[in-house]
Design a protein around this motif. Structure first.
Motif, PDB file in Angstrom:
ATOM      1  N   LEU A   1       0.789  -1.219   0.000  1.00 17.39           N
ATOM      2  CA  LEU A   1       0.000   0.000   0.000  1.00 17.39           C
ATOM      3  C   LEU A   1       0.833   1.286   0.000  1.00 17.39           C
ATOM      4  O   LEU A   1       0.306   2.358   0.244  1.00 17.39           O
ATOM      5  CB  LEU A   1      -0.945   0.004   1.206  1.00 17.39           C
TER       6      LEU A   1
ATOM      7  N   ARG B   1      -4.344   1.552   5.387  1.00 14.85           N
ATOM      8  CA  ARG B   1      -4.803   0.299   5.964  1.00 14.85           C
ATOM      9  C   ARG B   1      -5.998   0.539   6.860  1.00 14.85           C
ATOM     10  O   ARG B   1      -7.031  -0.107   6.735  1.00 14.85           O
ATOM     11  CB  ARG B   1      -3.677  -0.293   6.790  1.00 14.85           C
TER      12      ARG B   1
ATOM     13  N   PHE C   1     -13.850  -4.256   5.162  1.00 16.05           N
ATOM     14  CA  PHE C   1     -13.599  -5.659   5.482  1.00 16.05           C
ATOM     15  C   PHE C   1     -14.161  -6.073   6.843  1.00 16.05           C
ATOM     16  O   PHE C   1     -13.734  -7.066   7.410  1.00 16.05           O
ATOM     17  CB  PHE C   1     -12.090  -5.940   5.433  1.00 16.05           C
TER      18      PHE C   1
ATOM     19  N   LEU D   1     -15.370  -3.573  -4.336  1.00 11.09           N
ATOM     20  CA  LEU D   1     -14.425  -2.514  -3.973  1.00 11.09           C
ATOM     21  C   LEU D   1     -14.651  -1.224  -4.750  1.00 11.09           C
ATOM     22  O   LEU D   1     -14.520  -0.131  -4.220  1.00 11.09           O
ATOM     23  CB  LEU D   1     -12.988  -3.003  -4.165  1.00 11.09           C
TER      24      LEU D   1
ATOM     25  N   ALA E   1      -4.985  -7.369  -5.119  1.00 14.53           N
ATOM     26  CA  ALA E   1      -4.496  -7.979  -3.866  1.00 14.53           C
ATOM     27  C   ALA E   1      -5.242  -9.269  -3.555  1.00 14.53           C
ATOM     28  O   ALA E   1      -4.646 -10.248  -3.123  1.00 14.53           O
ATOM     29  CB  ALA E   1      -4.633  -7.002  -2.705  1.00 14.53           C
ATOM     30  N   GLY E   2      -6.549  -9.272  -3.776  1.00 17.64           N
ATOM     31  CA  GLY E   2      -7.320 -10.465  -3.425  1.00 17.64           C
ATOM     32  C   GLY E   2      -7.495 -11.426  -4.580  1.00 17.64           C
ATOM     33  O   GLY E   2      -7.738 -12.615  -4.375  1.00 17.64           O
TER      34      GLY E   2
ATOM     35  N   THR F   1      -6.707 -15.686  -4.128  1.00 11.57           N
ATOM     36  CA  THR F   1      -7.974 -16.410  -3.986  1.00 11.57           C
ATOM     37  C   THR F   1      -8.140 -17.398  -5.136  1.00 11.57           C
ATOM     38  O   THR F   1      -8.444 -18.579  -4.929  1.00 11.57           O
ATOM     39  CB  THR F   1      -9.164 -15.420  -3.968  1.00 11.57           C
TER      40      THR F   1
ATOM     41  N   PHE G   1       7.979 -15.486   2.757  1.00 14.60           N
ATOM     42  CA  PHE G   1       8.051 -14.024   2.921  1.00 14.60           C
ATOM     43  C   PHE G   1       9.398 -13.672   3.519  1.00 14.60           C
ATOM     44  O   PHE G   1       9.865 -14.360   4.415  1.00 14.60           O
ATOM     45  CB  PHE G   1       6.959 -13.537   3.881  1.00 14.60           C
TER      46      PHE G   1
ATOM     47  N   ASN H   1      -1.301 -18.181   5.903  1.00 12.23           N
ATOM     48  CA  ASN H   1      -1.498 -17.719   4.515  1.00 12.23           C
ATOM     49  C   ASN H   1      -1.733 -16.213   4.473  1.00 12.23           C
ATOM     50  O   ASN H   1      -1.381 -15.545   3.518  1.00 12.23           O
ATOM     51  CB  ASN H   1      -2.731 -18.369   3.888  1.00 12.23           C
ATOM     52  N   PHE H   2      -2.409 -15.707   5.525  1.00 11.46           N
ATOM     53  CA  PHE H   2      -2.776 -14.287   5.537  1.00 11.46           C
ATOM     54  C   PHE H   2      -1.794 -13.486   6.392  1.00 11.46           C
ATOM     55  O   PHE H   2      -2.096 -12.389   6.825  1.00 11.46           O
ATOM     56  CB  PHE H   2      -4.199 -14.137   6.057  1.00 11.46           C
TER      57      PHE H   2
ATOM     58  N   THR I   1      -1.143  -8.125   8.336  1.00 10.58           N
ATOM     59  CA  THR I   1      -2.147  -9.157   8.063  1.00 10.58           C
ATOM     60  C   THR I   1      -2.988  -8.763   6.853  1.00 10.58           C
ATOM     61  O   THR I   1      -3.339  -7.587   6.686  1.00 10.58           O
ATOM     62  CB  THR I   1      -3.088  -9.293   9.287  1.00 10.58           C
ATOM     63  N   CYS I   2      -3.326  -9.759   6.034  1.00 11.07           N
ATOM     64  CA  CYS I   2      -4.190  -9.513   4.875  1.00 11.07           C
ATOM     65  C   CYS I   2      -5.496  -8.862   5.315  1.00 11.07           C
ATOM     66  O   CYS I   2      -6.090  -9.281   6.306  1.00 11.07           O
ATOM     67  CB  CYS I   2      -4.491 -10.847   4.200  1.00 11.07           C
TER      68      CYS I   2
HETATM   69  C1  HEM Z   1      -6.776 -16.852  -0.303  1.00 16.34           C
HETATM   70  C2  HEM Z   1      -6.899 -15.547  -0.383  1.00 16.34           C
HETATM   71  C3  HEM Z   1      -5.889 -14.549   0.125  1.00 16.34           C
HETATM   72  C4  HEM Z   1      -4.624 -14.736   0.604  1.00 16.34           C
HETATM   73  C5  HEM Z   1      -3.861 -16.042   0.782  1.00 16.34           C
HETATM   74  C6  HEM Z   1      -4.093 -13.421   0.921  1.00 16.34           C
HETATM   75  C7  HEM Z   1      -2.845 -13.191   1.472  1.00 16.34           C
HETATM   76  C8  HEM Z   1      -2.331 -11.944   1.744  1.00 16.34           C
HETATM   77  C9  HEM Z   1      -1.024 -11.693   2.294  1.00 16.34           C
HETATM   78  C10 HEM Z   1      -0.007 -12.762   2.638  1.00 16.34           C
HETATM   79  C11 HEM Z   1      -0.860 -10.357   2.415  1.00 16.34           C
HETATM   80  C12 HEM Z   1       0.370  -9.607   2.951  1.00 16.34           C
HETATM   81  C13 HEM Z   1       1.284  -9.273   1.800  1.00 16.34           C
HETATM   82  C14 HEM Z   1       2.558  -8.594   2.248  1.00 16.34           C
HETATM   83  O1  HEM Z   1       2.551  -7.864   3.238  1.00 16.34           O
HETATM   84  O2  HEM Z   1       3.580  -8.806   1.594  1.00 16.34           O
HETATM   85  C15 HEM Z   1      -2.069  -9.749   1.953  1.00 16.34           C
HETATM   86  C16 HEM Z   1      -2.286  -8.393   1.933  1.00 16.34           C
HETATM   87  C17 HEM Z   1      -3.441  -7.838   1.490  1.00 16.34           C
HETATM   88  N1  HEM Z   1      -4.581  -8.484   1.076  1.00 16.34           N
HETATM   89 FE1  HEM Z   1      -4.849 -10.484   0.951  1.00 16.34          FE
HETATM   90  N2  HEM Z   1      -5.038 -12.476   0.621  1.00 16.34           N
HETATM   91  C18 HEM Z   1      -6.152 -13.122   0.136  1.00 16.34           C
HETATM   92  C19 HEM Z   1      -7.322 -12.532  -0.255  1.00 16.34           C
HETATM   93  C20 HEM Z   1      -7.569 -11.198  -0.223  1.00 16.34           C
HETATM   94  C21 HEM Z   1      -8.795 -10.574  -0.634  1.00 16.34           C
HETATM   95  C22 HEM Z   1     -10.025 -11.329  -1.141  1.00 16.34           C
HETATM   96  C23 HEM Z   1      -8.629  -9.231  -0.519  1.00 16.34           C
HETATM   97  C24 HEM Z   1      -9.559  -8.110  -0.818  1.00 16.34           C
HETATM   98  C25 HEM Z   1     -10.522  -8.109  -1.656  1.00 16.34           C
HETATM   99  C26 HEM Z   1      -7.300  -9.002  -0.020  1.00 16.34           C
HETATM  100  C27 HEM Z   1      -6.764  -7.765   0.239  1.00 16.34           C
HETATM  101  C28 HEM Z   1      -5.501  -7.541   0.726  1.00 16.34           C
HETATM  102  C29 HEM Z   1      -4.946  -6.207   0.921  1.00 16.34           C
HETATM  103  C30 HEM Z   1      -5.632  -4.870   0.637  1.00 16.34           C
HETATM  104  C31 HEM Z   1      -3.648  -6.398   1.403  1.00 16.34           C
HETATM  105  C32 HEM Z   1      -2.630  -5.336   1.759  1.00 16.34           C
HETATM  106  C33 HEM Z   1      -2.594  -5.166   3.253  1.00 16.34           C
HETATM  107  C34 HEM Z   1      -1.419  -4.348   3.692  1.00 16.34           C
HETATM  108  O3  HEM Z   1      -0.484  -4.079   2.932  1.00 16.34           O
HETATM  109  O4  HEM Z   1      -1.445  -3.951   4.850  1.00 16.34           O
HETATM  110  N3  HEM Z   1      -6.685 -10.218   0.150  1.00 16.34           N
HETATM  111  N4  HEM Z   1      -2.953 -10.727   1.558  1.00 16.34           N
END
Ligand code: HEM
Length: 449
Positions: free
Chosen positions: A109, A117, A124, A173, A296-297, A301, A359, A439-440, A446-447
């Motif tokens: 971001l 965030r 969410f 979104l 991102a998602g 997904t 990571f 994963n998240f 955190t995602c």
């Molecule tokens: C199986 C599904 C998903 C997985 C495994 C996943 C995993 C992750 C991970 C590991 C990060 C951190 C990335 C980093 O810091 O390098 C992240 C960040 C993020 N994810 Fe997900 N994600 C999933 C689905 C989604 C969905 C459906 C959305 C929104 C529609 C989403 C929105 C975001 C956003 C906005 C961030 C940035 C958060 C930040 O930088 O603070 N993600 N996700």
């Protein structure tokens, strides 16, 4: 730009990079007597074994068995790093201010990360996600219609899932259907996903070198005539245009006193323009996030679902039967809580096939990493914490952690959704935001989704 200019520019970048890399490697500290597998190559280290093996984990899971949940590995150019799969160590690294993102400039971001965030969080909450349910059903229906209208014996479901998840992201979104993104954006998006799913040894080197480049060189490389770069550039350009158009629509509607829509973009724009947010974020900052919030998602997904369905087709009939008996006879209500097999299948897929299995992090100061289980150093000493120096590179090995015995019950390498039917199978201190899966990630990054 003619080919000579490109050649000289590329050579300059390569020279500067080699110099920076040399300086960086000279100052690197590699203090640990933690054992690990011998490195097969100075230039590539263990990276091809980790990232380019035909099946993810062929080497990594073997090392986990031989060396335990923390061991030493080489990245490109002899870079030493610790591979960490110990639950307590992972939890500690994700939450401690002593560790930061690795040098690669992939901060999702951008620099206003914390503000954005907390602003994005409104989209969410549990209530907001419940409101998205009709959108998810529409996406599922779209995939189902494609299947039924196709006469092919086997369909590659990955592009379908990618388009469906992009459509769901666009509606929830941005408040617009996928058609509003335009054919160009959708086609470019599929190309970006295809490129991100294929890595070569050259990519490993570029990433290793790129980690040490100053931001201005990164920005310059965005103009190089390389397919991966130009696809990303085009995606960003199109997304900014779409985001800008939607933002203007929304702001005009707000000026006319119309109700604020419930999609994330509207809520965010309303907050920035009405001065409700305690930040300096401007309309342009919101627009600049369009590509990120869409992507991102989408990829994790789609890839997660694709992996589960492709690797374990034997579950598809049972899943379909469970879903059909719960979709509320066309009322539109989906009783997720009554679908234990679907829930277990998704969790087991997340456990064994994390879309992002690794990571990188760096220690920002000298510090100590606690371990849930002690390890034996190369001098035969048993330790239950690891002192690391400032600058130590670490790789969080999520896929390894999610296979650790005895934490995940019987046969942790086996895909067995039934392990989730009696509650969480994980034994140990709580880790991660969801079902003890990482994963998240966890902690401040955190995602959101
Ligand atoms: C199986 C599904 C998903 C997985 C495994 C996943 C995993 C992750 C991970 C590991 C990060 C951190 C990335 C980093 O810091 O390098 C992240 C960040 C993020 N994810 Fe997900 N994600 C999933 C689905 C989604 C969905 C459906 C959305 C929104 C529609 C989403 C929105 C975001 C956003 C906005 C961030 C940035 C958060 C930040 O930088 O603070 N993600 N996700």
């Amino acid at each position: 730009m003619d080919s000579n200019t490109i050649y000289y520019a590329t050579s300059c970048v390569a020279l500067v990079t080699a110099f920076l890399l040399y300086l960086r490697l000279r100052s690197q500290n590699t203090p640990l007597n933690i054992p690990g597998p011998p490195s097969p190559s100075y230039i590539f280290g263990h990276m091809p074994q980790i990232l380019l093996s035909p099946r993810y984990g062929d080497h990594e899971f073997e090392w986990l068995r031989s060396y335990g949940s923390v061991y030493r590995l080489k990245k490109c150019f002899g870079q030493d790093r610790l591979m960490v799969a110990d639950p307590l160590a992972l939890q500690h690294i994700l939450h401690s201010p002593d560790f930061c993102l690795a040098p690669l400039p992939k901060n999702v971001l951008g620099s206003e990360h914390r503000e954005l965030r907390s602003a994005l969080n409104v989209g969410f909450t549990a209530a907001a996600v419940r409101n998205y349910q009709p959108v998810f059903q529409k996406a599922a229906q779209m995939i189902s219609d494609e299947f039924e209208s196709s006469s092919a014996v086997a369909i590659d479901v990955c592009p379908l899932l990618c388009t469906a998840t992009l459509g769901a992201a666009s509606e929830t979104l941005l408040g617009h259907s996928i058609q509003a993104l335009g054919e160009d954006f959708v086609a470019n998006n599929l190309q970006m996903l295809a490129l991100s799913g294929s890595q070569s040894k050259g990519d490993l080197l570029i990433e290793a070198i790129g980690a040490y480049l100053p931001k201005w060189i990164w920005r310059a490389t965005m103009h190089l005539p390389i397919t991966a770069v130009s696809t990303l550039r085009k995606g960003k350009h199109l997304a900014d245009r779409i985001g800008g158009r939607i933002a203007r629509e929304r702001i005009d509607a707000m000026k006319q006193g119309l109700d604020v829509e419930t999609d994330l973009f509207s809520v965010l724009l309303h907050a920035t323009t009405s001065g409700k947010m305690k930040t300096e974020l401007k309309e342009n900052d919101v627009v600049a996030q369009t590509l990120i919030v869409l992507l991102a998602g989408q990829e994790p997904t789609a890839r997660t679902l694709h992996h589960g369905l492709r690797m374990h087709p034997d579950f598809q009939d049972k899943l379909r039967a469970e879903i059909h008996s719960n979709v509320g006879g066309g009322t539109g209500n989906v009783a997720y809580d009554n679908m234990p097999l679907l829930d277990a299948f998704i969790k087991e897929t997340l456990r064994l096939y994390p879309a992002m299995p690794l990571f990188d992090r760096v220690a920002e100061q000298d510090t100590i990493i606690p371990l849930a289980e002690s390890i034996t150093t190369s001098t035969g000493e048993s330790i239950n914490q690891i002192p690391v120096q400032k600058g130590q590179l670490l790789t969080l090995a999520i896929a390894s952690y999610q296979r650790l015995a005895p934490h995940w019950g019987k046969d942790p390498l086996k895909f067995d959704p039934s392990r989730w039917l009696e509650g969480t199978p994980y034994k140990g201190d709580a880790v991660g935001p969801y079902a003890n899966l990482l994963n998240f990630l966890g902690g401040p990054r955190t995602c959101l989704g």
